[in-house]
Write a protein that holds these residues in place. Sequence first.
Motif, PDB file in Angstrom:
ATOM      1  N   LEU A 367      41.793   5.438  30.892  1.00 48.32           N
ATOM      2  CA  LEU A 367      40.863   5.102  30.028  1.00 48.32           C
ATOM      3  C   LEU A 367      40.938   3.725  29.563  1.00 48.32           C
ATOM      4  CD1 LEU A 367      39.742   8.114  28.449  1.00 48.32           C
ATOM      5  CD2 LEU A 367      38.750   7.433  30.505  1.00 48.32           C
ATOM      6  N   ALA A 368      42.098   3.578  28.924  1.00 41.03           N
ATOM      7  CA  ALA A 368      42.368   2.352  28.175  1.00 41.03           C
ATOM      8  C   ALA A 368      42.342   1.165  28.953  1.00 41.03           C
ATOM      9  CB  ALA A 368      43.866   2.475  27.317  1.00 41.03           C
ATOM     10  N   ALA A 369      42.997   1.134  30.179  1.00 38.66           N
ATOM     11  CA  ALA A 369      43.018   0.153  31.294  1.00 38.66           C
ATOM     12  C   ALA A 369      41.702  -0.181  31.544  1.00 38.66           C
ATOM     13  CB  ALA A 369      43.701   0.328  32.469  1.00 38.66           C
ATOM     14  N   VAL A 370      40.620   0.430  31.938  1.00 38.38           N
ATOM     15  CA  VAL A 370      39.435   0.303  32.312  1.00 38.38           C
ATOM     16  C   VAL A 370      38.654  -0.189  31.212  1.00 38.38           C
ATOM     17  CG1 VAL A 370      37.263   1.618  33.253  1.00 38.38           C
ATOM     18  CG2 VAL A 370      39.344   2.071  34.473  1.00 38.38           C
ATOM     19  N   ALA A 371      38.644   0.338  29.904  1.00 39.81           N
ATOM     20  CA  ALA A 371      38.227  -0.264  28.850  1.00 39.81           C
ATOM     21  C   ALA A 371      38.271  -1.744  28.677  1.00 39.81           C
ATOM     22  CB  ALA A 371      38.285   0.610  27.552  1.00 39.81           C
ATOM     23  N   ARG A 372      39.726  -1.967  28.595  1.00 43.84           N
ATOM     24  CA  ARG A 372      39.975  -3.270  28.364  1.00 43.84           C
ATOM     25  C   ARG A 372      39.391  -4.319  29.593  1.00 43.84           C
ATOM     26  NH1 ARG A 372      45.169  -1.144  27.043  1.00 43.84           N
ATOM     27  NH2 ARG A 372      46.025  -1.238  29.339  1.00 43.84           N
ATOM     28  N   SER A 373      39.220  -3.551  30.708  1.00 45.85           N
ATOM     29  CA  SER A 373      38.507  -4.655  31.744  1.00 45.85           C
ATOM     30  C   SER A 373      37.077  -4.682  31.722  1.00 45.85           C
ATOM     31  CB  SER A 373      38.966  -4.140  33.333  1.00 45.85           C
ATOM     32  OG  SER A 373      38.143  -2.859  33.307  1.00 45.85           O
ATOM     33  N   GLY A 374      36.519  -3.776  30.650  1.00 44.55           N
ATOM     34  CA  GLY A 374      35.073  -4.148  30.624  1.00 44.55           C
ATOM     35  C   GLY A 374      34.253  -3.278  31.780  1.00 44.55           C
ATOM     36  N   LYS A 375      34.855  -2.485  32.315  1.00 51.88           N
ATOM     37  CA  LYS A 375      34.261  -1.657  33.393  1.00 51.88           C
ATOM     38  C   LYS A 375      33.958  -0.464  33.418  1.00 51.88           C
ATOM     39  CE  LYS A 375      34.272  -5.677  35.941  1.00 51.88           C
ATOM     40  NZ  LYS A 375      32.911  -6.293  36.396  1.00 51.88           N
ATOM     41  N   THR A 376      34.190   0.063  32.173  1.00 49.94           N
ATOM     42  CA  THR A 376      34.061   1.631  32.085  1.00 49.94           C
ATOM     43  C   THR A 376      32.405   1.759  32.109  1.00 49.94           C
ATOM     44  OG1 THR A 376      35.519   1.706  30.122  1.00 49.94           O
ATOM     45  CG2 THR A 376      33.902   3.434  30.208  1.00 49.94           C
ATOM     46  N   PRO A 377      32.109   2.814  33.061  1.00 48.82           N
ATOM     47  CA  PRO A 377      30.692   2.980  33.439  1.00 48.82           C
ATOM     48  C   PRO A 377      30.035   3.725  32.156  1.00 48.82           C
ATOM     49  CG  PRO A 377      32.081   4.467  34.628  1.00 48.82           C
ATOM     50  CD  PRO A 377      33.193   3.703  33.853  1.00 48.82           C
ATOM     51  N   PRO A 378      28.760   3.810  32.268  1.00 49.84           N
ATOM     52  CA  PRO A 378      28.131   4.197  31.145  1.00 49.84           C
ATOM     53  C   PRO A 378      28.261   5.913  31.085  1.00 49.84           C
ATOM     54  CG  PRO A 378      26.518   2.737  31.965  1.00 49.84           C
ATOM     55  CD  PRO A 378      27.944   2.881  33.034  1.00 49.84           C
ATOM     56  N   SER A 379      28.322   6.407  32.385  1.00 56.37           N
ATOM     57  CA  SER A 379      28.323   7.790  32.447  1.00 56.37           C
ATOM     58  C   SER A 379      29.865   8.699  31.790  1.00 56.37           C
ATOM     59  CB  SER A 379      28.369   8.339  33.914  1.00 56.37           C
ATOM     60  OG  SER A 379      29.426   7.519  34.654  1.00 56.37           O
ATOM     61  N   ALA A 380      30.763   7.543  31.792  1.00 56.65           N
ATOM     62  CA  ALA A 380      32.086   7.941  31.221  1.00 56.65           C
ATOM     63  C   ALA A 380      32.187   8.124  29.958  1.00 56.65           C
ATOM     64  CB  ALA A 380      33.169   7.083  31.816  1.00 56.65           C
ATOM     65  N   MET A 381      31.019   7.655  29.121  1.00 57.42           N
ATOM     66  CA  MET A 381      30.909   7.561  27.585  1.00 57.42           C
ATOM     67  C   MET A 381      29.890   8.571  27.239  1.00 57.42           C
ATOM     68  SD  MET A 381      31.484   3.443  27.123  1.00 57.42           S
ATOM     69  CE  MET A 381      30.513   2.870  28.236  1.00 57.42           C
ATOM     70  N   THR A 382      29.917   9.663  27.745  1.00 62.10           N
ATOM     71  CA  THR A 382      28.858  10.625  27.477  1.00 62.10           C
ATOM     72  C   THR A 382      29.299  11.996  27.411  1.00 62.10           C
ATOM     73  OG1 THR A 382      27.783  10.951  29.577  1.00 62.10           O
ATOM     74  CG2 THR A 382      26.598   9.163  27.931  1.00 62.10           C
ATOM     75  N   GLY A 383      28.861  12.890  26.625  1.00 60.90           N
ATOM     76  CA  GLY A 383      29.265  14.404  27.040  1.00 60.90           C
ATOM     77  C   GLY A 383      30.292  14.596  26.103  1.00 60.90           C
ATOM     78  N   GLY A 384      30.808  14.096  25.183  1.00 50.10           N
ATOM     79  CA  GLY A 384      32.093  14.187  24.414  1.00 50.10           C
ATOM     80  C   GLY A 384      31.964  15.315  23.205  1.00 50.10           C
ATOM     81  N   THR A 385      32.701  16.091  22.981  1.00 45.31           N
ATOM     82  CA  THR A 385      32.596  17.292  22.084  1.00 45.31           C
ATOM     83  C   THR A 385      33.532  16.980  20.905  1.00 45.31           C
ATOM     84  OG1 THR A 385      34.413  18.682  23.074  1.00 45.31           O
ATOM     85  CG2 THR A 385      32.234  18.646  23.922  1.00 45.31           C
ATOM     86  N   PHE A 386      34.464  16.128  21.023  1.00 47.73           N
ATOM     87  CA  PHE A 386      35.358  15.857  19.923  1.00 47.73           C
ATOM     88  C   PHE A 386      36.106  14.353  20.136  1.00 47.73           C
ATOM     89  CE2 PHE A 386      38.891  15.768  17.116  1.00 47.73           C
ATOM     90  CZ  PHE A 386      38.699  16.539  15.832  1.00 47.73           C
ATOM     91  N   SER A 387      36.398  13.738  19.119  1.00 44.84           N
ATOM     92  CA  SER A 387      36.860  12.246  19.312  1.00 44.84           C
ATOM     93  C   SER A 387      38.003  12.239  18.724  1.00 44.84           C
ATOM     94  CB  SER A 387      35.780  11.377  18.875  1.00 44.84           C
ATOM     95  OG  SER A 387      34.936  11.286  20.064  1.00 44.84           O
ATOM     96  N   ILE A 388      38.811  11.073  19.136  1.00 41.24           N
ATOM     97  CA  ILE A 388      40.269  10.856  18.512  1.00 41.24           C
ATOM     98  C   ILE A 388      40.410   9.423  18.688  1.00 41.24           C
ATOM     99  CG2 ILE A 388      41.493  11.209  20.635  1.00 41.24           C
ATOM    100  CD1 ILE A 388      43.796  12.295  19.016  1.00 41.24           C
ATOM    101  N   THR A 389      40.809   8.929  17.464  1.00 38.89           N
ATOM    102  CA  THR A 389      40.827   7.358  17.267  1.00 38.89           C
ATOM    103  C   THR A 389      42.423   7.241  16.731  1.00 38.89           C
ATOM    104  OG1 THR A 389      40.233   5.439  16.497  1.00 38.89           O
ATOM    105  CG2 THR A 389      39.975   7.377  15.201  1.00 38.89           C
ATOM    106  N   ASN A 390      42.949   6.218  17.197  1.00 38.87           N
ATOM    107  CA  ASN A 390      44.364   5.570  16.931  1.00 38.87           C
ATOM    108  C   ASN A 390      44.469   4.401  16.214  1.00 38.87           C
ATOM    109  OD1 ASN A 390      47.131   5.403  16.362  1.00 38.87           O
ATOM    110  ND2 ASN A 390      47.499   5.305  18.526  1.00 38.87           N
ATOM    111  N   PHE A 391      44.043   4.356  14.687  1.00 39.71           N
ATOM    112  CA  PHE A 391      44.133   2.967  13.930  1.00 39.71           C
ATOM    113  C   PHE A 391      45.657   2.768  13.548  1.00 39.71           C
ATOM    114  CE2 PHE A 391      43.766   6.034  10.755  1.00 39.71           C
ATOM    115  CZ  PHE A 391      42.566   6.711  10.807  1.00 39.71           C
ATOM    116  N   GLY A 392      46.594   3.679  13.944  1.00 41.14           N
ATOM    117  CA  GLY A 392      47.746   3.605  13.470  1.00 41.14           C
ATOM    118  C   GLY A 392      48.412   2.212  14.224  1.00 41.14           C
TER     119      GLY A 392
END
Length: 470
Positions: A367-392
């Motif tokens: 996911l991180a590699a595709v996101a950095r390339s800017g090619k994450t498809p819209p369908s891959a960013m829907t349907g989430g039920t809980f999220s996690i973020t690493n600001f550390g």
Amino acid sequence: MTQDFRLPDLGEGLPEAELVQWLVAEGDTVSLNQNIAEVETAKAVVELPSPFAGTVQKLHHAAGDTIDVGDVIVTFAVAGEAGDAAAAPAAPAAQEAAPAAQEGAAEPEEEKATPNLVGYGAAPRKNARPQRRTRMARADGVASTTDTAVLEAAPHDAIVEQPLERPIERPRSTPPVRKLAKDLGVDLALVEATGSTGLITRADVEAYAARIQVTSGTAELNERGRDAASVPAAAGDERVTRRPIRSVRKATAEAMVRSAFTAPHVTTFQTVDVTATMELVASLKADRSLEGHRIGVMAVAAKAVCLALGRNPSLNAKWDDAAGEIVEHHYVNLGVAAATDRGLIVPVIPDADAMTLTELADAIGDLAAVARSGKTPPSAMTGGTFSITNFGVFGVEAGTPILNPGEAGILGLGTVAHRPWEHDGEIVLRDVMTLSLSFDHRLVDGAEGSRFLVDVARVLEQPGRAMLLR
């Protein structure tokens, strides 16, 4: 005969897209499924394949234009009778017509034509690279300015008048870098790539912009007969940079405002001794059988979240105001926040609760590699039920993350720090991390949020406890 190609629905009902650049020019001959343009939606940069084989007769928009779904973007001159092209899609109603349009396409037997965008298009061949029109240069090495305008801005009335003798390759760069160059008024054809890959980077563009700014400023001062050192700082608009609010930044802002003012947020914190987790991660990295799998703290935390959600289902639910219901999910679609040059996006790992630690680590890395390339498809960013973020990863200890709209909770991971800590009755140096949990107080009471956070903390304190949970 002519055929109009309309901007299709690129997924999830997005109403518009910004034209990043044309990959063809008027007069070019294109083949079926040849990529003709790059467009940027509120969620991703997407390449548009041509639904026709023929000649580009007219480009209806220029780079930087915002185009509504259904608007004509290209007119093609195609051969054949009208009936032959009847199956070609006309977005946004192209979702049902796409398979029929591909029946006549010549494809290798092992690769059948299947849609690669919502609405139309056939799958690109393996290892295929985007087909880009080459720019031309005169024999003296100077690129034709008229031809550059055709490729960069695609004006409707552009004509290449100068004799062209040899092709030169279009400058290689990423969409964010091209946008930066456009904002700074920099012609990428004049920028030299400093890296070994030949790719023009953000630093290359900024360095070039600084040089031409100094040069132009000095020339202006010399014309006025003044010393550059005596001139005060520029006034007015020259002291600020204005950028239009578009794409990911616009969508993120709207989503965060909607979330902040519709869901009552509560954030609670827990500081955890993660020494055992760090030792586990180190041992897994040293295991040759796991070579190639980057199992880190993020993956262990994701596994802990999946286990804790099974014990605290209110954190894995959503508030359906229209139906007057609370919907609990019996699966975990884990959103993983990713910071990119285009802004914050949250791609989703489907059924993360069914994955092993290794599978989670691989999914997060992908996911991180595709996101950095800017090619994450819209369908891959829907349907989430809980999220996690690493600001550390930025050295931040704790924060108050805002919920992804439609979700009940988000867990923030702080940086891992070596600190004095009470352990077995003594003060010793341990690896310590702070967890930040934000939740929707309509769905989750303080007690439930606290129990969830403690469950995650216990797994990170003693990873072996995961064997006792289900």
